[in-house]
Design a protein around this motif. Structure first.
Motif, mmCIF file in Angstrom:
data_model
loop_
_atom_site.group_PDB
_atom_site.id
_atom_site.type_symbol
_atom_site.label_atom_id
_atom_site.label_comp_id
_atom_site.label_asym_id
_atom_site.label_seq_id
_atom_site.Cartn_x
_atom_site.Cartn_y
_atom_site.Cartn_z
ATOM 1 N N ARG A 215 -5.798 53.874 64.402
ATOM 2 C CA ARG A 215 -4.593 54.148 65.177
ATOM 3 C C ARG A 215 -4.827 54.031 66.686
ATOM 4 O O ARG A 215 -4.170 54.713 67.461
ATOM 5 N N GLU A 386 2.715 63.003 72.850
ATOM 6 C CA GLU A 386 3.555 62.785 71.683
ATOM 7 C C GLU A 386 2.814 62.250 70.466
ATOM 8 O O GLU A 386 3.179 62.552 69.341
ATOM 9 N N ASP A 387 1.753 61.451 70.649
ATOM 10 C CA ASP A 387 1.237 60.766 69.456
ATOM 11 C C ASP A 387 -0.240 60.399 69.553
ATOM 12 O O ASP A 387 -0.656 59.336 69.118
ATOM 13 N N GLY A 417 3.726 64.652 61.803
ATOM 14 C CA GLY A 417 3.097 63.378 62.139
ATOM 15 C C GLY A 417 2.460 62.677 60.967
ATOM 16 O O GLY A 417 2.646 63.044 59.809
ATOM 17 N N HIS A 418 1.703 61.651 61.313
ATOM 18 C CA HIS A 418 1.056 60.795 60.323
ATOM 19 C C HIS A 418 -0.339 61.357 60.055
ATOM 20 O O HIS A 418 -1.356 60.813 60.499
ATOM 21 N N CYS A 423 -2.805 61.085 63.231
ATOM 22 C CA CYS A 423 -1.875 60.914 64.359
ATOM 23 C C CYS A 423 -0.928 62.100 64.431
ATOM 24 O O CYS A 423 -0.217 62.406 63.473
ATOM 25 N N HIS A 425 2.238 64.224 66.095
ATOM 26 C CA HIS A 425 3.466 64.278 66.887
ATOM 27 C C HIS A 425 3.745 65.748 67.194
ATOM 28 O O HIS A 425 3.631 66.605 66.319
ATOM 29 N N SER A 460 -2.798 57.279 72.612
ATOM 30 C CA SER A 460 -1.588 56.911 71.872
ATOM 31 C C SER A 460 -1.983 56.372 70.509
ATOM 32 O O SER A 460 -2.903 55.558 70.389
ATOM 33 N N GLU A 462 0.701 55.289 68.403
ATOM 34 C CA GLU A 462 1.721 54.321 68.010
ATOM 35 C C GLU A 462 2.807 54.104 69.054
ATOM 36 O O GLU A 462 3.492 53.095 69.010
ATOM 37 N N HIS A 463 2.995 55.008 69.971
ATOM 38 C CA HIS A 463 4.123 54.894 70.899
ATOM 39 C C HIS A 463 3.776 54.205 72.206
ATOM 40 O O HIS A 463 4.655 53.986 73.033
#
Length: 975
Positions: A215, A386-387, A417-418, A423, A425, A460, A462-463
């Motif tokens: 990620r 955030e991520d 989150g993931h 990951c 959130h 990060s 993903e964002h």
């Protein structure tokens, strides 16, 4: 690079050249610049203008003009970016119309798409071939492929199908200088050659400096330039519009299991859930998503009528583990196997394979960002951190240390989150409205970045970096890599004109914070209570975070006007942005007299769909009421406000007339006099004036107060010391539970048969049904037209009328959903200091809620089972009341119900009758509702409890709609 605003003369010249060159819309107007000034992040920059190219030729033309004028360019998709990369002082190229799926190759498992294709559209196109696009962010029903490629988006299925970079085969791009390139693993020319040379020079640094992490999204993909594995297309993924403008893509499709199932695993807390993701990963699932108990608590607090969370098994943290199979049985068995394998670790589990139940459970997870952004008391939480992602085997330890960092900075956050990819959130209660709060924001982000890096992670997952994290990249990468990023950007964009200040040479993470730079300048003294925003209209205007659920094509109610017009101005997000900018006064300077805001709100149906469907709970109907109240205070109002806003008053007068006079009025309404009345009253000429009942329900034979016997009058005397007279609709019997029926204006004057059937059903259930002694009204028509003072007077008078029943704890039953919803929600907003308003809000019940309490009795009493019904749920019922009781009541009555996911009918009270609204009103109805009714079998009843919905159906020429009370009366043999 420090971006300077473009002066007015230069902007006018740029706009003129774009208008001459580009076929698509060119918008440099105040409203457009306001609406495109923010994305889904904490950041705000007002653009120079917005261009919506229709095709690739338009894109090339727009970039050429911008190059001639030496202005920056920002390409955007759905603008749901959370890191601030979709806002800039630039000409925005909005790719929403460049949205063709050019081809699907099932054998090669690839698709060629344009940048504006929505993720779900591509997935739908692949479905007939058993294929899908693997990455699926929670915004999958509105995010675009271009945006996903720009951000290197991932989504819940990344454990199985990877990030977007893993699914890109080739890209067609345009540079700021006008070069067109088709990129894949190879490529010739100055730019590809320079990139390969960069890869060779930096190979050793990249191998050492890039974390070994699935990620890793932060920074540029220099690992795709390593000698022997160069892929120029993949290298460009995740560059956030800073290097080239995407004009087309070839992406990989993956085989999609025909059936899915979901194992929900409960753990004592989120830490323990995170500790066990590696065990779940070994089972080979499609997804491993996680949630914290705080998310569920927030959901239940903000949406008391939701039911999906009740399905969750015991626990304080959960993992969603999705499995696939050739059919439902195989998928279900695979999910059961996961639950069985996890028994030594989880404290509970649930396996679901029924699609509707899975969809409801997934919605909790997908709406997480919005749910956590506001607490019921108006408390605010924000993105920012955030991520971040860490190796999944370290995720549990990372969460525990992350909580320590939160506590050290005095902050709180709730997780989701993931989890399977490590990951996280989280939305955090930062104070972004004061300088000390912003200093705390910076200090926290710096410490959080160091923690993620210490765990071998990425800032990060993903964002992307955008404005939120780019400044922190030197904490993750050594100086040699930062210099390589700058060189990578320079190869592509030597002029530095594509989305400047992002990724390299970035703006500071605490610059351009939307809440701080957009602090309100207007006096914040709202007419309504705004109890969920701590009494502040300005606070309400910043609810919208831009997640964009309102700019979707289907599902739920929000936002009917956007679905009819496709215009950002007619979306909940667009209107919220305009109200925010109106409050701060920089771009929109006319305050309550802003024509831009008035235009946007004119097509708001006040359906309240956003109040329920928006994850953040934006309530545009309330904002419209406030705007109209302020705008027209002491001023002449539109004619419709006097005619339809005061409709109950006029109907009360008509209701006193003899039946023959009412007949004459109805006849006149169909002729030339009706046309004059519509013109004077601001009513659409296309609309027919609904016929008024010859005798209203409350005056029908046997129901007048004068017909009440002495026993009833004695009971009434006990209820009201000053000789109020109530009407009993059954023989007075102290053993019979009492109900007070609320005779709303619409049922009483237009559809009295509905009330008659309702009383018959309620009496059959053993209730003593009573009526107020005089006219009562929820004041909704005054409220929706912004006549707040009048609405207060009307509602206060009604509350005094029914005070004895409220004091005695007698339930109040409403038949009209909009009126019942108004009593439950609008009353306390209009009269926040009136205890009776709160008591009524707590005591009012829908007809279906009463019936649902007697489900067993109804099942045994049904004499006409097997009725079939197509059900249109009223928007206000969807928003405020819920439909669980309706489903239970219809099932008990033996009604085979098909509940439409049709959204608003389009009439929406006075909206569809107002001049200028007819076209949008009918477009809303034609989207799902009217086609479904026309296609229904002749013996299928169309059930629509809302008078607006029934009127829309009648005036569209469909079959006569019915109310639940009428179907219940038929089922019980009472009519």
């Amino acid at each position: 690079m420090s971006l300077q605003p473009v002066d007015r003369a230069a902007a006018d010249a740029l706009r003129a050249d774009l208008l001459r060159t580009v076929d698509g819309p060119v918008r440099f107007d105040t409203a457009s610049r306001a609406m495109w000034s923010a994305d889904a992040s904490n950041y705000r920059r007002v653009p120079i203008g917005v261009v919506a190219p229709r095709d690739v030729a338009d894109v090339e033309a727009a970039v050429s003009v911008c190059r001639t004028h030496d202005v920056p360019v920002l390409p955007v998709g759905a603008r749901t970016s959370i890191a601030g990369q979709a806002v800039n002082t630039a000409v925005v190229l909005d790719f929403g119309q460049v949205n063709r799926i050019l081809s699907i190759d099932p054998d090669a498992r690839t698709a060629r798409v344009e940048p504006g294709v929505i993720c779900d559209a591509l997935r739908d196109a692949g479905a007939p071939h058993g294929l899908t696009f693997g990455p699926d962010p929670s915004t999958h029903n509105r995010c675009t492929l271009g945006g996903m490629i720009g951000n290197n988006a991932c989504g819940s299925h990344s454990v199985a199908w990877g990030k977007t970079v893993d699914n890109v085969v080739g890209l067609d791009v345009l540079t700021y200088r006008g070069d067109r390139l088709s990129l894949g693993a190879g490529g010739d020319g100055a730019i590809p050659d320079a990139l390969r040379a960069l890869g060779e020079r930096t190979a050793d640094d990249v191998r050492v400096g890039f974390p070994d992490l699935t990620r890793r999204v932060s920074g540029y993909n220099l690992d795709q330039l390593l000698p022997g594995q160069v892929d120029l297309a993949k290298a460009l993924v995740g560059t956030e519009g800073t290097c080239a403008v995407l004009t087309g893509a070839t992406v990989r499709l993956v085989e999609s299991p025909p059936a899915r199932a979901l194992a929900v695993l409960g753990f004592p807390d989120a830490y323990t859930a995170a500790d066990h993701v590696m065990v779940v990963r070994a089972l080979g699932p499609l997804t491993i998503e996680g949630m914290d108990a705080g998310l569920i608590a927030a959901l239940r607090a903000t949406n008391p009528v939701e039911t999906a969370s009740r399905q969750l098994p015991e626990g304080g943290g959960w993992l969603y583990v999705e499995t696939g199979g050739a059919d439902r049985a195989e998928a279900h068995a695979a999910a059961e196997a996961v639950a069985t394998a996890m028994k030594p670790y989880a404290i509970s589990s649930l396996v679901v394979s029924e699609p509707a139940r899975m969809k409801a459970l997934w919605r909790i997870r997908e709406d997480g960002a919005g749910i956590l952004t506001r607490s019921p008391d108006g408390g605010e939480a924000w993105p920012g951190w955030e991520d971040a992602a860490v190796p999944p085997e370290r995720f549990g330890a990372y969460l525990r240390e992350f909580d320590t960092v939160l506590a050290r900075h005095g902050r709180r956050g709730v997780y989701y989150g993931h989890f399977g990819d490590g990951c996280l959130h989280v939305r955090i209660d930062f104070d972004l409205a004061s300088r000390p709060g912003i200093a705390n924001f910076r200090a926290f982000l710096e410490d959080a970045a160091d923690l993620a890096v210490a765990h071998g992670g990425s800032l990060s997952g993903e964002h992307g970096d955008g404005a939120a994290r780019a400044e922190l990249l030197p904490r993750m990468y050594p100086p040699s890599i930062i210099r390589a990023f700058e060189e990578f950007k320079g190869i592509w964009d030597p002029d530095g004109r594509l989305n400047p200040d992002r990724v390299v040479r970035p703006a500071k993470l605490d610059d351009d914070l939307r809440v701080f730079v957009g602090l309100p300048t207007m006096r914040d003294a709202p007419q309504l209570a705004f109890s969920h925003d701590r009494g502040s209209f300005a606070r309400a205007t910043r609810r919208c975070l831009g997640v964009g659920k309102c700019v979707t094509a289907n599902g739920g109610v929000m936002c009917p006007s956007y679905r009819a017009t496709g215009e950002e101005m007619h979306s909940t997000r667009g209107r919220a942005r305009l109200l925010f900018e109106m409050a701060n006064g920089e771009v929109i300077r006319d305050g309550w007299q802003s024509d831009e805001v008035a235009e946007a709100l004119d097509l708001c149906l006040s359906c309240k769909g956003c109040k329920r469907d928006c994850p953040v709970g934006v309530d545009m109907a309330t904002y419209k009421t406030e705007f109209l109240a302020q705008r027209y205070r002491g001023r002449r109002r539109p004619a419709a406000h006097y005619s339809m806003g005061a409709l109950p008053r006029w109907l009360h007068i008509v209701g006193r007339l003899p039946a023959r006079v009412v007949d004459a009025l109805n006849a006149a309404a169909r002729g030339p006099l009706g046309a004059v009345a519509k013109r004077v009253g601001g009513i659409a000429p296309e609309r027919a004036i609904p016929p008024i009942a010859r005798r209203r329900f409350t005056r029908r034979r046997g129901l007048a107060a004068s017909a009440v016997g002495s026993g009833v009058r004695s009971m009434v005397a006990l209820l009201h010391s000053h000789r109020s007279k109530a009407t009993m609709l059954s023989s007075p019997d102290a053993d019979r539970p009492r109900l007070l029926l609320w005779p709303d204006t619409f049922t009483d004057h237009f559809d009295p048969a509905v009330a008659t059937d309702a009383v018959a059903v309620l009496e059959a259930l053993g209730y003593a049904v009573e009526l107020p002694p005089r006219t009562v009204c929820c004041a909704l028509t005054w409220t929706t037209t912004g006549q707040v003072d009048a609405a207060r007077r009307v509602l206060r008078r009604s509350l005094r009328t029914i005070e004895p029943w409220l004091a005695a704890g007698v339930p109040v039953v409403g038949l009209e959903p909009s009126c019942t919803a108004a009593l439950r929600s609008d009353g306390p907003e209009l009269l926040p200091d009136e205890p009776l308003a709160v008591r009524l809000a707590q005591g009012v019940r829908t007809f279906a809620e009463v019936l649902a309490d007697h489900a067993d009795a109804l099942r045994t009493a049904v004499v006409t089972p097997g009725q079939r019904a197509l059900v249109q749920v009223h928007c206000h019922q969807h928003a405020e009341l819920g439909t669980e009781a309706d489903h239970a009541a219809m099932a008990a009555l033996g009604i085979d119900a098909d509940v439409l996911d049709s959204g608003c009918c389009g009439l929406a009270g006075n909206f569809g009758f107002e001049r200028g609204h007819y076209e949008v009103s009918m477009a809303c109805a034609e989207r799902v509702l009217l086609p479904a009714v026309r296609a229904a079998d002749p013996d299928v009843a169309v059930l629509a409890d809302g008078f607006s919905c029934r009127t829309q159906l009648r005036q569209a020429g469909t079959r006569e709609p019915v109310h639940l009370a009428q179907l219940a009366a038929r089922a019980l043999g009472l009519r």
